[in-house]
Scaffold this active site. Structure first.
Site, PDB file in Angstrom:
ATOM      1  N   HIS A   1      -2.696   6.311   4.400  1.00 31.09           N
ATOM      2  CA  HIS A   1      -1.283   6.474   4.733  1.00 31.09           C
ATOM      3  C   HIS A   1      -0.820   7.842   4.228  1.00 31.09           C
ATOM      4  O   HIS A   1      -1.215   8.275   3.140  1.00 31.09           O
ATOM      5  CB  HIS A   1      -0.434   5.412   4.031  1.00 31.09           C
ATOM      6  CG  HIS A   1      -0.686   4.014   4.509  1.00 31.09           C
ATOM      7  ND1 HIS A   1      -1.316   3.711   5.696  1.00 31.09           N
ATOM      8  CD2 HIS A   1      -0.341   2.829   3.944  1.00 31.09           C
ATOM      9  CE1 HIS A   1      -1.353   2.396   5.845  1.00 31.09           C
ATOM     10  NE2 HIS A   1      -0.787   1.838   4.795  1.00 31.09           N
TER      11      HIS A   1
ATOM     12  N   CYS B   1       0.808  -1.233   0.000  1.00 35.06           N
ATOM     13  CA  CYS B   1       0.000   0.000   0.000  1.00 35.06           C
ATOM     14  C   CYS B   1       0.841   1.283   0.000  1.00 35.06           C
ATOM     15  O   CYS B   1       0.550   2.225  -0.733  1.00 35.06           O
ATOM     16  CB  CYS B   1      -0.965   0.000   1.189  1.00 35.06           C
ATOM     17  SG  CYS B   1      -0.220  -0.580   2.718  1.00 35.06           S
TER      18      CYS B   1
END
Ligand code: A2P
Length: 346
Positions: A248, A128
């Site tokens: 994130h 990710c």
């Protein structure tokens, strides 16, 4: 034409987003199969107004499947992805099991879509944190060349799965009520030591390697070189888990090859790239945050500045929903590309 699709890990944090994304993007599904471990078999899940019963994953689950989206951990992919391929399915694998296998393409469609074509039945979805960074760096590599990347991450707890989200909830409540914090899962399940994530920052994501980097950091380093087709670019990463649920964020330093690039040129390269949204206006305090990007498929970039000492150095802030572009959406994009380009056949 419509396709038989299996989602392995359908009851997990990423699995839920896979279903949401398949629905939102109106993926051409004929039959849908929701697979998990024995634990969740029998559980019912809704998809497009229909109730589906979750089934235990077995080799036979993949009979007649065209596309299998895997997100149930590396060991599950190692065990079942070859079984799915044997039965004629094309696997898009969201785990680290096959990412560095030279036979397996590792793909972020905005960066290296054509690599999908070379697949032998399995296409790997990158880590990710890697996905959002390489998506942002692709226009920079194309226009200015790139010699070095140094990244520090600020990663959400959902990347560690549903149980980790529960741990953050429980610990946050305990902390505010003045009780002791019990840590049983993070930073890494199965490790000797566990530390509270609530009101904390943990500089360990995944297990330590012999070289002192964590496996998450090595994923960012190795996957970046593979996806961007550049063995020579220098990459260093520090990965940190923070106590928020989704998205994130990354502070990225990049050195370009071309001389005399201005911050405005850098910004315009970013803003013209596919899948990237520039949110960069310091005067009006405009920049992306984990909360502002959650639930969206794009990668958001802000805080672009030229380094004060290195003429070729730039700093940027890259934020994206780790469960969408970082996982489910990137996987579904790969599946869409397989169909669109007629690449399902090996
Ligand atoms: P289950 O609900 O049966 O445990 P998360 O990342 O949120 O922890 O989710 C992990 C996902 O992977 C869940 O859907 C989980 O199913 C699934 N899973 C875990 N172990 C296996 C296994 N051995 N076979 C198939 N699916 C598994």
């Amino acid at each position: 034409q419509r396709y038989n699709v299996a989602v392995v890990g359908a009851t997990g944090a990423v699995g839920a987003k896979m279903l949401e994304t398949l629905d939102k993007k109106n993926f051409p599904i004929n039959e849908l199969y929701l697979l998990s471990s024995k634990r969740s078999a029998g559980k019912e899940l809704e998809f497009q107004g229909k109730t589906y019963t979750v089934q235990e994953t077995t080799p036979e689950s993949f009979e007649g499947i065209d596309i299998a989206l895997f997100s149930a951990g590396g060991s599950v992919s190692k065990k079942f992805a070859p079984e799915a391929v044997k039965r004629g399915a094309v696997v898009v694998d969201n785990t680290s099991a096959y990412r560095m296998d030279p036979e397996v393409p590792l793909v972020v469609p905005e960066v290296n879509e054509a690599d999908i074509k070379t697949h032998n039945g399995i296409i790997a979805n990158p880590n990710c944190s890697t996905i959002q960074m390489v998506a942002a760096l692709k226009p920079i590599q194309d226009q200015f060349g790139m010699s070095r990347v140094i990244v520090s991450t600020y990663q959400a707890v959902s990347g560690a799965g549903n149980e980790a989200l529960d741990e953050l909830r429980t610990q946050s409540k305990a902390f505010l009520e003045g009780e002791n914090l019990e840590a049983e899962l993070l930073p890494v399940s199965g490790e000797k030591h566990h530390y509270p994530i609530a009101f904390n920052a943990l500089p360990q994501i995944d297990v330590f390697q012999e070289n002192g980097y964590t496996f998450e950091e090595m994923k960012m380093i190795n996957e970046t070189k593979k996806i961007m087709h550049d063995d020579k670019v220098h990459v260093a990463a520090t990965c940190v888990r923070l106590p928020f649920f989704t998205s994130h964020a990354e502070s990225v330093y990049v050195e370009v090859n071309k001389e005399g690039v201005t911050a405005d040129q850098f910004k315009s390269a970013i803003s013209n790239a596919e899948g990237i949204v520039l949110e960069d206006d310091p005067e009006n305090q405009v920049y992306p945050t984990p909360l502002s990007s959650a639930g969206k498929c794009d990668v958001f970039v802000g805080r672009i500045r030229k380094d004060l000492d290195n003429e070729k150095g730039f700093h940027l802030w890259v934020v994206s929903d780790n469960l969408l572009k970082g996982a489910a959406w990137n996987s579904v994009q790969i599946a869409e590309s397989l169909i669109k380009n007629n690449w399902l056949q090996k």
